[in-house]
Design a protein around this motif. Structure first.
Motif, PDB file in Angstrom:
ATOM      1  N   ILE A   1       0.833  -1.203   0.000  1.00 48.62           N
ATOM      2  CA  ILE A   1       0.000   0.000   0.000  1.00 48.62           C
ATOM      3  C   ILE A   1       0.867   1.253   0.000  1.00 48.62           C
ATOM      4  O   ILE A   1       0.568   2.245  -0.666  1.00 48.62           O
ATOM      5  N   TYR A   2       1.975   1.187   0.750  1.00 48.74           N
ATOM      6  CA  TYR A   2       2.810   2.378   0.940  1.00 48.74           C
ATOM      7  C   TYR A   2       3.440   2.852  -0.373  1.00 48.74           C
ATOM      8  O   TYR A   2       3.475   4.052  -0.649  1.00 48.74           O
ATOM      9  N   VAL A   3       3.908   1.904  -1.173  1.00 49.78           N
ATOM     10  CA  VAL A   3       4.537   2.278  -2.446  1.00 49.78           C
ATOM     11  C   VAL A   3       3.541   2.965  -3.382  1.00 49.78           C
ATOM     12  O   VAL A   3       3.831   4.036  -3.942  1.00 49.78           O
ATOM     13  N   PRO A   4       2.319   2.420  -3.607  1.00 49.85           N
ATOM     14  CA  PRO A   4       1.349   3.128  -4.453  1.00 49.85           C
ATOM     15  C   PRO A   4       0.976   4.511  -3.911  1.00 49.85           C
ATOM     16  O   PRO A   4       0.726   5.441  -4.685  1.00 49.85           O
ATOM     17  N   ILE A   5       0.950   4.623  -2.564  1.00 47.88           N
ATOM     18  CA  ILE A   5       0.635   5.933  -1.973  1.00 47.88           C
ATOM     19  C   ILE A   5       1.723   6.945  -2.334  1.00 47.88           C
ATOM     20  O   ILE A   5       1.438   8.095  -2.704  1.00 47.88           O
ATOM     21  N   LEU A   6       2.987   6.524  -2.227  1.00 45.32           N
ATOM     22  CA  LEU A   6       4.081   7.411  -2.592  1.00 45.32           C
ATOM     23  C   LEU A   6       4.021   7.776  -4.083  1.00 45.32           C
ATOM     24  O   LEU A   6       4.254   8.937  -4.461  1.00 45.32           O
ATOM     25  N   LEU A   7       3.707   6.793  -4.923  1.00 46.67           N
ATOM     26  CA  LEU A   7       3.599   7.069  -6.357  1.00 46.67           C
ATOM     27  C   LEU A   7       2.445   8.026  -6.652  1.00 46.67           C
ATOM     28  O   LEU A   7       2.547   8.902  -7.530  1.00 46.67           O
ATOM     29  N   THR A   8       1.340   7.860  -5.921  1.00 39.68           N
ATOM     30  CA  THR A   8       0.206   8.774  -6.098  1.00 39.68           C
ATOM     31  C   THR A   8       0.611  10.202  -5.779  1.00 39.68           C
ATOM     32  O   THR A   8       0.274  11.145  -6.500  1.00 39.68           O
ATOM     33  N   ARG A   9       1.358  10.352  -4.669  1.00 43.09           N
ATOM     34  CA  ARG A   9       1.849  11.693  -4.317  1.00 43.09           C
ATOM     35  C   ARG A   9       2.800  12.237  -5.393  1.00 43.09           C
ATOM     36  O   ARG A   9       2.731  13.407  -5.771  1.00 43.09           O
ATOM     37  N   ALA A  10       3.693  11.365  -5.851  1.00 43.13           N
ATOM     38  CA  ALA A  10       4.677  11.801  -6.848  1.00 43.13           C
ATOM     39  C   ALA A  10       4.006  12.247  -8.137  1.00 43.13           C
ATOM     40  O   ALA A  10       4.317  13.310  -8.693  1.00 43.13           O
ATOM     41  N   PHE A  11       3.064  11.432  -8.630  1.00 44.59           N
ATOM     42  CA  PHE A  11       2.368  11.799  -9.860  1.00 44.59           C
ATOM     43  C   PHE A  11       1.457  13.001  -9.643  1.00 44.59           C
ATOM     44  O   PHE A  11       1.253  13.814 -10.548  1.00 44.59           O
ATOM     45  N   GLY A  12       0.887  13.114  -8.434  1.00 46.24           N
ATOM     46  CA  GLY A  12       0.049  14.265  -8.116  1.00 46.24           C
ATOM     47  C   GLY A  12       0.837  15.563  -8.142  1.00 46.24           C
ATOM     48  O   GLY A  12       0.334  16.607  -8.579  1.00 46.24           O
ATOM     49  N   ILE A  13       2.085  15.499  -7.667  1.00 45.53           N
ATOM     50  CA  ILE A  13       2.960  16.684  -7.720  1.00 45.53           C
ATOM     51  C   ILE A  13       3.502  16.877  -9.133  1.00 45.53           C
ATOM     52  O   ILE A  13       3.612  18.005  -9.633  1.00 45.53           O
ATOM     53  N   GLY A  14       3.840  15.780  -9.797  1.00 44.27           N
ATOM     54  CA  GLY A  14       4.449  15.865 -11.127  1.00 44.27           C
ATOM     55  C   GLY A  14       3.539  16.467 -12.169  1.00 44.27           C
ATOM     56  O   GLY A  14       3.997  17.237 -13.034  1.00 44.27           O
ATOM     57  N   ARG A  15       2.244  16.179 -12.092  1.00 46.57           N
ATOM     58  CA  ARG A  15       1.321  16.688 -13.111  1.00 46.57           C
ATOM     59  C   ARG A  15       1.297  18.222 -13.165  1.00 46.57           C
ATOM     60  O   ARG A  15       1.522  18.796 -14.236  1.00 46.57           O
ATOM     61  N   PRO A  16       1.030  18.937 -12.049  1.00 42.91           N
ATOM     62  CA  PRO A  16       1.030  20.409 -12.144  1.00 42.91           C
ATOM     63  C   PRO A  16       2.410  20.998 -12.427  1.00 42.91           C
ATOM     64  O   PRO A  16       2.516  22.029 -13.096  1.00 42.91           O
ATOM     65  N   VAL A  17       3.467  20.325 -11.908  1.00 44.91           N
ATOM     66  CA  VAL A  17       4.823  20.837 -12.148  1.00 44.91           C
ATOM     67  C   VAL A  17       5.158  20.762 -13.628  1.00 44.91           C
ATOM     68  O   VAL A  17       5.628  21.747 -14.234  1.00 44.91           O
ATOM     69  N   PHE A  18       4.929  19.586 -14.227  1.00 44.06           N
ATOM     70  CA  PHE A  18       5.201  19.440 -15.659  1.00 44.06           C
ATOM     71  C   PHE A  18       4.320  20.368 -16.494  1.00 44.06           C
ATOM     72  O   PHE A  18       4.767  20.935 -17.496  1.00 44.06           O
ATOM     73  N   LYS A  19       3.060  20.528 -16.068  1.00 42.32           N
ATOM     74  CA  LYS A  19       2.144  21.408 -16.791  1.00 42.32           C
ATOM     75  C   LYS A  19       2.632  22.849 -16.740  1.00 42.32           C
ATOM     76  O   LYS A  19       2.629  23.562 -17.754  1.00 42.32           O
ATOM     77  N   TYR A  20       3.076  23.278 -15.560  1.00 39.67           N
ATOM     78  CA  TYR A  20       3.561  24.649 -15.393  1.00 39.67           C
ATOM     79  C   TYR A  20       4.821  24.898 -16.235  1.00 39.67           C
ATOM     80  O   TYR A  20       4.924  25.902 -16.947  1.00 39.67           O
ATOM     81  N   VAL A  21       5.765  23.957 -16.165  1.00 37.24           N
ATOM     82  CA  VAL A  21       7.008  24.109 -16.926  1.00 37.24           C
ATOM     83  C   VAL A  21       6.718  24.037 -18.427  1.00 37.24           C
ATOM     84  O   VAL A  21       7.316  24.776 -19.225  1.00 37.24           O
ATOM     85  N   GLU A  22       5.777  23.162 -18.806  1.00 37.93           N
ATOM     86  CA  GLU A  22       5.404  23.061 -20.230  1.00 37.93           C
ATOM     87  C   GLU A  22       4.817  24.376 -20.726  1.00 37.93           C
ATOM     88  O   GLU A  22       5.124  24.832 -21.832  1.00 37.93           O
TER      89      GLU A  22
END
Length: 579
Positions: A62-83
């Protein structure tokens, strides 16, 4: 076919895509990463929920998917902003180059501006067409490329797992990113062309109405004035409403296709991924992952819909060609080296079908002399100034500055000539900036000194913002006489040896006109002045007066001499003075 035909000989879009291809690839990669993070976020979220409901043996499951969810949740707006930063940086660089290129193209044609281009055309080129190219990149090229890449990558990934289902998904996405956009273009092309035609007619009518509003009011036809454009406005509104309805229905249809895609994914995952508990945990995760992709797929149709506008802009820009310069070898004549300006038997006609406007006109103006040029309206007085500047070329005769043809000093003529006309243009910026336009290298102290010399110091320092006062649109903050004084301050900063005055006091009351002329000839006493005027007010300031008519110079000489020896001049002078 029209798309490829438009770009076949294009020089305004393709070259800049190649020039900034590195930045373009970066922006597209970031766009793909944004879509990937959006889909991965939904996938890991669905997987985490499913996995948590099955009482996992190890908490790490459970812990690994939770970390990935956080990572992708942060990555989406960051990549969108930089794009967004990268894509807009790319577009701004391209449009900056486009505007610079357009300016240089038109600037090379400045002497023949009225012959080759209308003012409205230039405004359209600068504002509408360049903006259309900017939107072409942001709203069509970027979304389309990202949508196509996602379609190909997603279909290939599914094809590896199940070729038949991968091909089926490709067909559905093909409808979304290719067939529907083409259908949008075919439907909206005629409608957009009609809207453009109606807008064009509306602009003409509105221009006529605004310029002729006084006549409408005087004639008492206020209702006709209001109703003149009502039909075109109604037709435009109806057409735009149809466009909105089409877009709404099209986007709803695209959403339905995506819903069908989600249902197909749900059926496919239940048929192929329910052989065990571990596989079953992926069912909702896989289905949820496709929903964010609609944000990247649906805008493709919206961008394609505007292609007719972009096509017209690209075609119009590609018709703009720089006019080849026919100027002789240029010389850089120092202002202090100016000695005389000579017009030798100059004649001019606009074309072979028009009458000769100026015939065998000759004058020699020495350094420091003041010349007044008078004559009836339409006789060619302003044309003489244009010939002196080099904006027009004599049909016959020569114009020389010292021993050089006027065409030989065109690249550096701003060092030699200043111009003050009937309505100097003031930009909607500060008073300081408007005056400094005459010479951007001058200090604030020198700008203030120029304003003081033209008699504006007390007025300016009485204003709340003083020298940082905004002059308003076209100088609306100041009166006509004050605008002329501001323009005169520009001339003082420019410090050219020859000043051309083209009826700068027309439309002013006699008192203001007299005060302004006193200022002109006082602050410009060391300059060579050629002054076009329509009457004899202030003529005592000049060394020589030249009266033009349609055939020849009617009379010329010093004002005092003409007053004593020429009866006609004396009558005109006394009439003008109210004697």
């Amino acid at each position: 076919m029209n798309f490829f035909k438009t770009f076949k000989h294009d020089t305004w879009v393709k070259p800049y895509i190649k020039q900034y291809k590195g930045l373009l690839i970066t922006a597209l990669t970031l766009g793909l990463l944004t879509s990937f993070c959006a889909g991965a976020l939904m996938f890991t979220s669905g997987y985490t929920i499913d996995k948590a409901a099955t009482h996992p043996v190890n908490i790490l499951l459970i812990y690994v998917p939770i970390l990935l969810t956080r990572a992708f949740g942060i990555g989406r707006p960051v990549f969108k902003y930089v794009e967004r930063l990268k894509s807009h940086n790319w577009v701004l660089r391209v449009t900056s180059d486009l505007r610079t290129r357009l300016y240089k193209t038109l600037e090379s044609d400045a002497s023949f501006f009225n012959e080759h281009h209308k003012t409205g055309d230039i405004m359209g080129l600068l504002s509408e067409d360049i903006s259309h190219l900017q939107n072409l990149y942001l709203r069509t090229i970027f979304p389309a490329v990202i949508g196509y890449l996602l379609t190909i990558i997603g279909s290939l990934a599914l094809g590896i797992f199940n070729p038949a289902f991968g091909f089926f998904v490709f067909l559905l996405l093909f409808i979304e990113v290719f067939l529907v956009p083409l259908f949008s273009v075919s439907i909206e092309s005629a409608r957009r062309a009609y809207q453009k035609e109606v807008k064009s007619d509306l602009y003409v009518q509105l221009t006529d109405n605004i310029l002729g509003v006084d006549d409408w009011i005087i004639s008492g036809r206020k209702d006709d004035f209001r109703n003149l454009t009502s039909e075109n406005i109604h037709n435009l509104d109806q057409s735009q409403l149809k466009s909105k309805a089409f877009r709404r229905n099209r986007d709803f249809g695209l959403q339905l296709i995506f819903a069908a895609l989600a249902i197909c994914f749900l059926i496919f995952t239940n048929l192929t991924m329910t052989n065990g508990q571990e596989q079953a945990n992926f069912v909702s995760a896989v289905v949820l992952a496709i929903f964010p992709l609609s944000d990247a797929i649906i805008p493709v149709s919206q961008g394609f819909e505007e292609w007719p506008l972009y096509k017209d802009s690209i075609q119009r820009l590609n018709t703009i060609k720089p006019v080849k310069s026919n100027l002789p070898a240029q010389i850089d004549l120092a202002p202090n080296d100016f000695k005389s300006l000579t017009l030798n038997n100059v004649s001019f006609e606009y074309d072979t079908d028009s009458p000769i406007l100026i015939k065998n006109f000759s004058q020699t103006i020495h350094k420091g002399e003041k010349l007044a040029l008078l004559g009836p309206s339409g006789i060619g007085k302003t044309t003489v100034l244009q010939l002196i500047l080099g904006d027009l070329t004599p049909t016959a005769g020569q114009i020389k500055i010292n021993d050089y043809d006027i065409a030989q000093v065109q690249e550096h003529r701003q060092k030699l000539f200043s111009v003050l006309n009937q309505k100097p243009f003031l930009f909607n910026t500060t008073l300081m900036n408007n005056v400094r336009l005459g010479n951007e290298g001058k200090s604030d102290v020198e700008v203030k000194q120029a304003l003081e010399r033209v008699g504006l110091k007390d007025l300016v320092e009485s204003l709340p913002d003083k020298y940082n006062t905004l002059v308003g649109e076209n100088g609306s903050r100041f009166s006509g006489g004050e605008q002329e004084r501001i323009a005169l301050a520009r001339i003082l900063l420019q410090d050219a040896p020859i000043v051309l005055l083209d009826e700068p006091t027309v439309g002013l009351d006699p008192i203001t006109e007299n005060d302004l002329l006193e200022t002109f000839f006082s602050v410009l006493k060391d300059k060579t002045i050629i002054w076009v005027t329509h009457h004899l007010q202030g003529v005592n300031h000049v060394d020589k007066v030249v009266f033009m008519n349609s055939e020849e110079i009617e009379m010329q000489g010093a004002p005092k001499d003409l007053y004593q020896s020429n009866k006609h001049f004396k009558e005109l002078y006394q009439m003008d003075q109210g004697l």
